[in-house]
Design a protein around this motif. Sequence first.
Motif, PDB file in Angstrom:
ATOM      1  N   GLU A   1       6.647  11.712   0.406  1.00  0.00           N
ATOM      2  CA  GLU A   1       6.607  12.272   1.911  1.00  0.00           C
ATOM      3  C   GLU A   1       4.682  11.933   2.482  1.00  0.00           C
ATOM      4  N   VAL A   2       4.364  11.114   3.429  1.00  0.00           N
ATOM      5  CA  VAL A   2       3.413  10.846   3.394  1.00  0.00           C
ATOM      6  C   VAL A   2       2.620  12.444   4.493  1.00  0.00           C
TER       7      VAL A   2
ATOM      8  N   ARG B   1       3.442   5.796  -2.650  1.00  0.00           N
ATOM      9  CA  ARG B   1       4.551   6.472  -2.945  1.00  0.00           C
ATOM     10  C   ARG B   1       5.165   6.808  -3.579  1.00  0.00           C
TER      11      ARG B   1
ATOM     12  N   ILE C   1      -4.594   7.183   2.588  1.00  0.00           N
ATOM     13  CA  ILE C   1      -3.090   7.627   2.126  1.00  0.00           C
ATOM     14  C   ILE C   1      -3.198   8.835   1.577  1.00  0.00           C
TER      15      ILE C   1
ATOM     16  N   VAL D   1      -0.020  11.738  -0.311  1.00  0.00           N
ATOM     17  CA  VAL D   1       1.260  11.206  -0.130  1.00  0.00           C
ATOM     18  C   VAL D   1       2.106  12.820  -1.470  1.00  0.00           C
TER      19      VAL D   1
ATOM     20  N   HIS E   1      -6.899   2.631   5.637  1.00  0.00           N
ATOM     21  CA  HIS E   1      -5.128   3.523   5.769  1.00  0.00           C
ATOM     22  C   HIS E   1      -5.204   3.889   4.598  1.00  0.00           C
TER      23      HIS E   1
ATOM     24  N   ARG F   1      -2.347  10.160   6.875  1.00  0.00           N
ATOM     25  CA  ARG F   1      -3.308   8.675   7.123  1.00  0.00           C
ATOM     26  C   ARG F   1      -4.061   8.047   7.434  1.00  0.00           C
TER      27      ARG F   1
ATOM     28  N   TRP G   1       0.920  -1.010   0.085  1.00  0.00           N
ATOM     29  CA  TRP G   1      -0.319  -0.067  -0.536  1.00  0.00           C
ATOM     30  C   TRP G   1       0.436   1.280   0.005  1.00  0.00           C
ATOM     31  N   ASP G   2       1.832   1.808   0.906  1.00  0.00           N
ATOM     32  CA  ASP G   2       2.121   2.785   1.480  1.00  0.00           C
ATOM     33  C   ASP G   2       3.351   3.194  -0.373  1.00  0.00           C
TER      34      ASP G   2
END
Length: 283
Positions: free
Chosen positions: A231-232, A194, A224, A226, A222, A235, A189-190
């Motif tokens: 950078e997040v 990203r 999100i 970005v 979650h 979230r 996911w991240d």
Amino acid sequence: MEGIKAAVCQLKVVEDKSANIKKASEMIAGAAGNGARLVVLPEMFNCPYQAPLFPLYAETFPEGETFKMLSAAARESKVYLAGGSLPERDGERVYNTSFIFGPDGNLLGRHRKVHLFDVELPGGITVKESSTLGAGERITVVPTEFGPLGVAICYDIRFPELIRLMALKGAKIIVVPAAFNMTTGPAHWDLVFRMRAVDNQLFVIAASPARDVNAGYVAFGHSIMVDPWGEVLARAGHGEEVLTGELELARIEKIRRELPLTAHRRTDLYQLRELADVPGDQV
């Protein structure tokens, strides 16, 4: 415009379509009341994410109750609304489609999911979207007052060519209604959201349904936001919530000026092009 406040409505999807529509409407109003100008809903927000159910919940634009709610909510709250995705019926075909409305309630565009999720994952998760859905045939970038907005749906994000073409069309923000599961979510996911932001130096907003451990398909949650540096900004957890974040659009040009990836592309060695338009996916 130097910045915009964005929101994701991470709602818990149930079997009752009317209840999902009502909850989404309430969350959109709440997000707008908190200052959001861009609001994003999750993938398949009006029905459970199960391929056999999609034809049963499908609606034909513009008559369906979900479409009417989205248009009214955008108009009443004066927001740009990326209406997650829902099963759209067009003749004999059903598509996983995101409808994008402007602050006047008019339709700006629609994105039909291009890459269908046909997988057999570790842990016994098997999904075959193509059993009930057709695939979209267009890259979707719609105009807004804060610049072009790219739209992709879930599995689409894994194909960098698609997102790069949106960036080349001028997209400053990519919105992605997405229902990753409990296998792909923790793993990727991240990472994928990203990386698409970093690759293309733009903002990426991923909107997931809230997690329901009793559902036939369990979403990761979650949601999100970005920024162009990867950078997040914000979230969500895994439960139901409205996630908000500030998108400083000037940051795009600053990062692109300092690290000019697009200018450094070797188009003498490789090229990426969009094939001729195929009618049917846009307004």
